[in-house]
Write a protein that holds these residues in place. Sequence first.
Motif, PDB file in Angstrom:
ATOM      1  N   ALA A   1      45.670  35.651  44.928  1.00  0.00           N
ATOM      2  CA  ALA A   1      47.375  35.864  44.507  1.00  0.00           C
ATOM      3  C   ALA A   1      47.322  37.386  44.066  1.00  0.00           C
ATOM      4  N   ASN A   2      46.469  38.193  44.521  1.00  0.00           N
ATOM      5  CA  ASN A   2      46.433  39.617  44.140  1.00  0.00           C
ATOM      6  C   ASN A   2      46.139  39.758  42.589  1.00  0.00           C
ATOM      7  N   GLY A   3      45.719  38.996  41.884  1.00  0.00           N
ATOM      8  CA  GLY A   3      45.562  39.142  40.560  1.00  0.00           C
ATOM      9  C   GLY A   3      46.573  38.482  39.527  1.00  0.00           C
ATOM     10  N   ALA A   4      47.525  37.568  40.176  1.00  0.00           N
ATOM     11  CA  ALA A   4      48.355  37.073  39.420  1.00  0.00           C
ATOM     12  C   ALA A   4      47.979  35.506  39.076  1.00  0.00           C
ATOM     13  N   TRP A   5      48.493  34.842  38.101  1.00  0.00           N
ATOM     14  CA  TRP A   5      48.296  33.356  37.938  1.00  0.00           C
ATOM     15  C   TRP A   5      49.698  32.836  37.295  1.00  0.00           C
ATOM     16  N   HIS A   6      50.002  32.061  38.002  1.00  0.00           N
ATOM     17  CA  HIS A   6      51.372  31.295  37.867  1.00  0.00           C
ATOM     18  C   HIS A   6      52.657  32.366  37.242  1.00  0.00           C
ATOM     19  N   GLY A   7      52.629  33.399  37.997  1.00  0.00           N
ATOM     20  CA  GLY A   7      53.496  34.316  37.756  1.00  0.00           C
ATOM     21  C   GLY A   7      53.205  35.496  36.508  1.00  0.00           C
ATOM     22  N   ARG A   8      52.054  35.400  35.923  1.00  0.00           N
ATOM     23  CA  ARG A   8      51.421  36.349  35.088  1.00  0.00           C
ATOM     24  C   ARG A   8      50.482  37.211  35.827  1.00  0.00           C
ATOM     25  N   ARG A   9      50.854  38.682  35.328  1.00  0.00           N
ATOM     26  CA  ARG A   9      49.956  39.357  35.913  1.00  0.00           C
ATOM     27  C   ARG A   9      48.670  39.391  35.043  1.00  0.00           C
ATOM     28  N   ILE A  10      47.377  39.351  35.512  1.00  0.00           N
ATOM     29  CA  ILE A  10      46.240  39.182  34.806  1.00  0.00           C
ATOM     30  C   ILE A  10      45.352  40.504  35.365  1.00  0.00           C
ATOM     31  N   VAL A  11      45.300  40.689  36.618  1.00  0.00           N
ATOM     32  CA  VAL A  11      44.339  41.909  37.279  1.00  0.00           C
ATOM     33  C   VAL A  11      45.542  42.586  37.910  1.00  0.00           C
ATOM     34  N   PRO A  12      45.278  43.926  37.743  1.00  0.00           N
ATOM     35  CA  PRO A  12      46.325  44.666  38.605  1.00  0.00           C
ATOM     36  C   PRO A  12      46.084  44.247  39.888  1.00  0.00           C
ATOM     37  N   ALA A  13      47.339  44.367  40.681  1.00  0.00           N
ATOM     38  CA  ALA A  13      47.034  43.918  42.225  1.00  0.00           C
ATOM     39  C   ALA A  13      46.326  45.106  42.850  1.00  0.00           C
ATOM     40  N   GLY A  14      46.883  46.586  42.367  1.00  0.00           N
ATOM     41  CA  GLY A  14      46.109  47.553  42.988  1.00  0.00           C
ATOM     42  C   GLY A  14      44.678  47.537  42.879  1.00  0.00           C
ATOM     43  N   TRP A  15      44.208  47.178  41.812  1.00  0.00           N
ATOM     44  CA  TRP A  15      42.726  46.925  41.637  1.00  0.00           C
ATOM     45  C   TRP A  15      41.970  45.806  42.515  1.00  0.00           C
ATOM     46  N   VAL A  16      42.791  44.847  42.757  1.00  0.00           N
ATOM     47  CA  VAL A  16      42.326  43.888  43.528  1.00  0.00           C
ATOM     48  C   VAL A  16      42.253  44.522  45.034  1.00  0.00           C
ATOM     49  N   ARG A  17      43.204  45.106  45.287  1.00  0.00           N
ATOM     50  CA  ARG A  17      43.308  45.776  46.949  1.00  0.00           C
ATOM     51  C   ARG A  17      42.135  46.790  46.964  1.00  0.00           C
ATOM     52  N   THR A  18      41.800  47.476  45.938  1.00  0.00           N
ATOM     53  CA  THR A  18      40.744  48.650  45.722  1.00  0.00           C
ATOM     54  C   THR A  18      39.402  47.889  45.906  1.00  0.00           C
TER      55      THR A  18
END
Length: 327
Positions: free
Chosen positions: A232-249
Amino acid sequence: MTQLPDLLAEALSAGRLEGLHAVVAVRGGQTVLEHYGAGADFSWDAPLGVVDFGPGTLHDLRSVTKSVTVLLYGIALDAGRVPEPAAPLLRQFREYPDLAAEPERARLTVDHALTMSLGLEWREDIPYDSPANAEIAMELAPDRCRYVLERPIVEPPGARWSYCGGATALLGRLIAAGTGQPLAQYARTALFAPLGIHDVEWMAGTDGVASAASGLRLTPRDLARIGELVLANGAWHGRRIVPAGWVRTMLQPRLRTGWGGRYGYHWYLDTVAGRRLVAGMGNGGQRLVVLPDLDLTVAVTAGNYDDPDQWRTPVNLLEHVVLPATE
């Protein structure tokens, strides 16, 4: 995927899943397979005897821990607590001015640690019960970070991927120093608690410092949650935990591994049956596999420690059980 239990039973009966302790597969947020077996197990080198595994049984993740550590690095980076990947590595370790004064070592960056391309002498192809294994020697050293950073230089940094638990130890030190919290404590507040993961062990060396490379123990269900987070690109149940940009990187292919797959930031990137695969891998057959095309996460624990054929069980699980059920 209703035939998953039947395919699993067939593979177990055929002897394709030797040493399998547990598997949890989650697709689209729904658990589609959950199996627990029994077998001899260890916590690092401490024998646990024969264990009847269940939903609440913690299991060594071994080097899957590395992939979790780099998630923590991304969280800390977003908070401005750790240096950017391009930052010079030895400037972050000011206690070693003698090493920083060497021009070749001064070329090292955090990125080289993230991609395991430090260019330093490091051998982990020796059994982990031997002090000749570099990770074990690091744990026995009076200063593990100096041990890593002063290894002989064998090639230019960034030239080649070379498996190195010492690289992860350096990242763990940067996280702890930057956040002002021990690695395990930071992990609980920044990652595990937001995911609803509360039963965690993070084993430490004799100095009390948590092993960023191999010390984490989780249940397979909770390991699967981390896979869902990546999916989910760093999100969990609508809450951002890890930045999506970092997951992509983190999941950008950077170097080729010794067996032909690709490597990002502490995650393996490959394909299986034509499907994109993202994975954390650990000694004994521990796996966290994410298949983005299928919206599928598979967490595997096994007991084939130091076995040259340990890879067969998780591969067979994917090829003979999970993927056929998606066709």
